[in-house]
Enzyme design. Structure first.
Site, mmCIF file in Angstrom:
data_model
loop_
_atom_site.group_PDB
_atom_site.id
_atom_site.type_symbol
_atom_site.label_atom_id
_atom_site.label_comp_id
_atom_site.label_asym_id
_atom_site.label_seq_id
_atom_site.Cartn_x
_atom_site.Cartn_y
_atom_site.Cartn_z
ATOM 1 N N CYS A 2 0.828 -1.189 0.000
ATOM 2 C CA CYS A 2 0.000 0.000 0.000
ATOM 3 C C CYS A 2 0.872 1.253 0.000
ATOM 4 C CB CYS A 2 -0.850 0.035 1.258
ATOM 5 S SG CYS A 2 -1.895 -1.396 1.425
ATOM 6 N N ARG A 27 4.972 0.246 -6.633
ATOM 7 C CA ARG A 27 4.895 -0.634 -5.460
ATOM 8 C C ARG A 27 3.844 -1.726 -5.644
ATOM 9 N NH1 ARG A 27 6.543 2.454 -0.589
ATOM 10 N NH2 ARG A 27 4.984 1.352 0.621
ATOM 11 N N TRP A 74 -2.863 -2.505 -1.720
ATOM 12 C CA TRP A 74 -2.441 -3.848 -2.139
ATOM 13 C C TRP A 74 -3.114 -4.758 -1.123
ATOM 14 C CZ3 TRP A 74 0.679 -6.641 -5.500
ATOM 15 C CH2 TRP A 74 1.233 -7.823 -5.033
ATOM 16 N N ASN A 100 -1.192 2.054 5.937
ATOM 17 C CA ASN A 100 -0.274 1.084 5.355
ATOM 18 C C ASN A 100 0.224 0.240 6.517
ATOM 19 O OD1 ASN A 100 1.721 -0.261 4.020
ATOM 20 N ND2 ASN A 100 2.961 1.543 3.556
ATOM 21 N N GLY A 101 0.116 -1.088 6.408
ATOM 22 C CA GLY A 101 0.554 -1.957 7.506
ATOM 23 C C GLY A 101 -0.538 -2.945 7.853
ATOM 24 N N GLU A 485 17.491 -23.694 -5.644
ATOM 25 C CA GLU A 485 17.077 -22.306 -5.867
ATOM 26 C C GLU A 485 18.306 -21.419 -6.135
ATOM 27 O OE1 GLU A 485 14.817 -20.368 -6.582
ATOM 28 O OE2 GLU A 485 15.137 -18.424 -5.624
ATOM 29 N N LYS A 489 18.784 -19.213 -9.559
ATOM 30 C CA LYS A 489 18.972 -17.752 -9.539
ATOM 31 C C LYS A 489 20.207 -17.383 -10.340
ATOM 32 C CE LYS A 489 16.297 -16.779 -7.869
ATOM 33 N NZ LYS A 489 14.934 -16.602 -8.180
ATOM 34 N N GLU A 492 19.587 -17.783 -14.153
ATOM 35 C CA GLU A 492 18.655 -16.863 -14.799
ATOM 36 C C GLU A 492 19.153 -15.418 -14.849
ATOM 37 O OE1 GLU A 492 14.642 -17.155 -13.209
ATOM 38 O OE2 GLU A 492 15.322 -17.059 -11.160
ATOM 39 N N HIS A 508 27.446 -40.175 -9.602
ATOM 40 C CA HIS A 508 26.587 -40.745 -10.644
ATOM 41 C C HIS A 508 26.491 -39.822 -11.846
ATOM 42 C CE1 HIS A 508 25.554 -43.865 -7.840
ATOM 43 N NE2 HIS A 508 25.272 -42.938 -6.940
ATOM 44 N N LYS A 607 7.806 -12.232 -15.399
ATOM 45 C CA LYS A 607 7.453 -12.322 -13.977
ATOM 46 C C LYS A 607 6.234 -13.208 -13.763
ATOM 47 C CE LYS A 607 8.055 -10.998 -9.707
ATOM 48 N NZ LYS A 607 9.150 -11.752 -9.078
HETATM 49 C C1 G6P Z 1 8.359 -17.142 -13.595
HETATM 50 C C2 G6P Z 1 9.044 -16.124 -12.696
HETATM 51 C C3 G6P Z 1 9.648 -16.809 -11.476
HETATM 52 C C4 G6P Z 1 8.596 -17.610 -10.755
HETATM 53 C C5 G6P Z 1 7.856 -18.570 -11.697
HETATM 54 C C6 G6P Z 1 6.638 -19.148 -11.042
HETATM 55 O O1 G6P Z 1 9.302 -18.020 -14.136
HETATM 56 O O2 G6P Z 1 10.052 -15.474 -13.404
HETATM 57 O O3 G6P Z 1 10.187 -15.836 -10.588
HETATM 58 O O4 G6P Z 1 9.217 -18.352 -9.743
HETATM 59 O O5 G6P Z 1 7.394 -17.865 -12.852
HETATM 60 O O6 G6P Z 1 5.741 -18.108 -10.837
HETATM 61 P P1 G6P Z 1 4.715 -18.026 -9.645
HETATM 62 O O7 G6P Z 1 4.075 -16.678 -9.832
HETATM 63 O O8 G6P Z 1 3.724 -19.124 -9.858
HETATM 64 O O9 G6P Z 1 5.467 -18.157 -8.389
#
Ligand code: G6P
Length: 612
Positions: A2, A27, A74, A100-101, A485, A489, A492, A508, A607
């Site tokens: 928010c 935001r 939000w 906000n909060g 993960e 990261k 990508e 293996h 995204k």
């Molecule tokens: C895309 C985004 C990732 C995300 C994935 C799954 O690849 O770039 O950051 O982890 O989608 O998206 P979700 O919104 O379902 O977490």
């Protein structure tokens, strides 16, 4: 998250408020509204969707006013709707608040105020503030808004930045802040309110940042700040040099690093309201009965990308704490593998956007087979939020960088809280053990901050890998889960090929690729698996690969075996993932920075993936 704005001064307030709201659009928000005093009368205009919708409404009936507040919402409590949009008013409609909060004890306050005659018209926690202020004005504060705000603050638990406009004091705005950000922009005979500096920058570079417990009275003559106890406070006035772009990123070069720095707060927000101030787990929001939880025989976790890797951690957790067989699948495979759905099962979908097409399809598939679906989502009101049988939102705030960081960490928080809650209900964890682990989690944000404070080390470390073509990640148990993960990261954002393997799988396959100078990032923080991981390190080193080891602060013997050591604070094995993910995030960022990559929008990635 928010956004709050406000204006008092000689100029026309509405265009300034609308423009300031636009500055906070980055935001993320789902509705917006303003409240002004028009010839002394409080008027509220609000709408769902984009600020343009609000601007159109305001154009239909122009308000020529000099004082007002505005808000972009939000959704956290209650869906996105005009009804739930801010500003909110009390019974009289004579005062309006934006917030906000999170007011943690809003249910309790709402019940008490309703019994006393308050008529609630929204589902938000914010509306209690308006009713509470009305109550205090007539009962205790003798009509004085400043005093009413102080009295109300004493009853509100949680985090809040609040701005108030009221017919009872038409020449002033009031604000109060606790844990949520609030800044004041100071012009000539005018004052601006905003959640962050971005919104005031077009008008003034002179700002005052409020701190916890500050209550402010804003007039054309200036600002007066006092504490909750009434004592006068002299807050520093700063001259800001940022341009608007830098301000949106909080002074950082990229959203990614800003969002990594927001992780401690994102964890706190996600725990807030689910853990009492006394540190006790208290989850009341789940739309699943205690019997359903007790009878669970199988859990399916389904997600994509980073959210899927959060699910991998969840599998370790649920199986360990709940002794429930837990499958974790990437959604695009799950929906086509003709899964066997058993009775007394639960599907948990994890998604920051709540819109990922494959995950949504898996959710529908489960519901077609009468399997209940619980969604861990970051976007309130998203498709998964609406369609799941139960939701347990992450409260990470909007994430702008395409690659997920703070959302991942809060997805873990939700999984952990759910696991504790389920385990307690099922009689698998005693209260004392739940309390101990919750205390471990409450200590996590400060430990993450300690890691972030060593950020400069990662800038230096990154320089060793500028020429690397491949990167391997290894670990065992929860360290292996988090390494997945870490590798995602790195690939990508830096575009360096990165793969993560369970260390036991080394022989293996990947061992064939270990030779001179291949960097191998080994996480070895799980104490019960440490010796075995060190054996893997020796195997890798014997092939002359370069090892970067991530270990606990208390570890004294790893340095002799490896090329570089990164340390993270000690914690219970179970909560280590919250700490071990931060170094790969920082290394990825600073390596990608050195390689001049498009950090916030890596090539070919999006995204929100709403197509198959
Ligand atoms: C895309 C985004 C990732 C995300 C994935 C799954 O690849 O770039 O950051 O982890 O989608 O998206 P979700 O919104 O379902 O977490």
């Amino acid at each position: 998250m928010c956004g709050i704005v406000g204006y008092i001064g000689p100029r026309s307030a509405v265009p300034i408020i609308v423009e300031s709201l636009r500055r906070l659009e980055y935001r993320g928000y789902d509705s917006a509204g303003v409240a002004v005093l028009d010839e002394g009368a409080c008027k509220v205009v609000k709408s769902v969707g984009k600020i343009n919708n609000l601007a159109e409404l305001l154009d239909q009936e122009p308000l020529e006013v000099k004082i007002g507040i505005g808000h972009t919402r939000w959704a956290t409590h209650g869906r996105p709707s005009t009804r739930n949009a801010h500003p909110h008013t009390g019974n009289s409609g004579k005062l309006a608040v934006v917030h906000n909060g999170i007011i943690e004890n809003y249910v309790e306050l709402r019940e008490r105020l309703t019994a006393a005659g308050a008529n609630f018209t929204s589902d938000t926690d914010t509306e209690v503030i308006a009713h509470l202020l009305e109550e205090k004005l007539t009962n205790g504060a003798g009509g004085d808004m400043l005093e009413a705000l102080r009295l109300a603050s004493r009853e509100m638990h949680g985090a809040y930045a609040v701005a108030v406009v009221s017919e009872s004091c038409p020449d002033r705005l009031h604000v109060v802040r606790k844990e949520s950000p609030l800044v004041l922009g100071l012009g000539q005979g005018e004052v601006y309110i905003a959640s962050d500096i971005t919104a005031v920058l077009p008008y003034t570079k002179t700002v005052m940042v409020l701190e916890d417990g500050d209550v402010g009275v804003l007039t054309v003559d200036g600002v007066s700040i006092t504490g909750l106890d009434g004592r006068a406070i002299d807050r520093k006035v700063l001259e800001v040099e940022w341009d608007v772009g830098a301000a949106e990123k909080g002074g950082y070069d990229h959203y990614m690093i800003k969002e990594i720095h927001e992780i401690p707060d994102a964890i706190r927000h996600t725990m807030r309201g689910r853990v009492t101030p006394e540190g006790l787990l208290n989850i009341t929001e789940l739309n699943l009965s205690a019997d359903e939880i007790r009878d669970l025989k199988r859990i399916y976790i389904v997600a994509c990308g980073t959210s899927y890797y959060a699910g991998v951690v969840g599998k370790y957790l649920f199986e360990r704490l709940l002794r429930i067989p837990t499958e974790v699948d990437v959604a695009s495979e799950f929906r086509y593998r003709d899964p066997v759905f058993e009775p007394n099962s639960l599907m948990i979908v994890i998604s920051q956007s709540g819109e990922t097409a494959d995950t949504l399809a898996a959710l529908r598939e489960a519901q077609r087979h009468n399997v209940k679906v619980l969604a861990i989502v970051n976007v309130i009101g998203s498709s998964m939020y609406r369609d799941a049988d139960a939701v347990f939102p992450t409260l990470a705030g909007p994430e702008i960088c395409v690659a997920s960081t703070k959302a991942y960490v809060t997805q873990l928080v939700c999984e952990y809280l759910l696991a504790f809650h389920f385990a307690r209900l099922r009689g698998q964890m005693a209260d004392a053990e739940v309390n101990r682990l919750v205390a471990e989690m409450l200590a996590v944000p400060a430990k993450v901050q300690q890691i972030l404070a060593q950020e400069d080390d990662y800038k230096t470390l990154a320089k060793n890998f500028l020429e690397s073509q491949d990167f391997f990640f290894l670990g065992r148990g929860l360290d292996a889960a988090v390494s997945l993960e870490g590798a995602l990261k790195l690939k990508e954002i830096s575009y360096i090929h990165a793969e993560s393997y369970a260390a036991g799988e080394l022989k293996h396959g990947p061992l064939a690729l270990m030779w001179d100078d291949v960097p191998v990032f080994v996480t070895a923080t799980q104490t019960d698996l440490y010796e075995k991981t060190v054996s893997n390190i020796k195997e890798v080193k014997a092939r002359r690969a370069d090892v970067l080891a991530l270990v606990r602060e208390s570890n004294v013997d790893i340095a002799q075996h490896v090329d570089w050591v990164i340390k993270v604070p000690d914690a219970d094995n179970l909560v280590m993932p919250f700490l071990t993910i931060i170094p790969p995030y920082l290394l990825t960022y600073w390596l990608s920075f050195a390689l001049d990559r498009e950090i916030d929008q890596p090539r070919n990635l999006a995204k929100s993936v709403t197509v198959e």
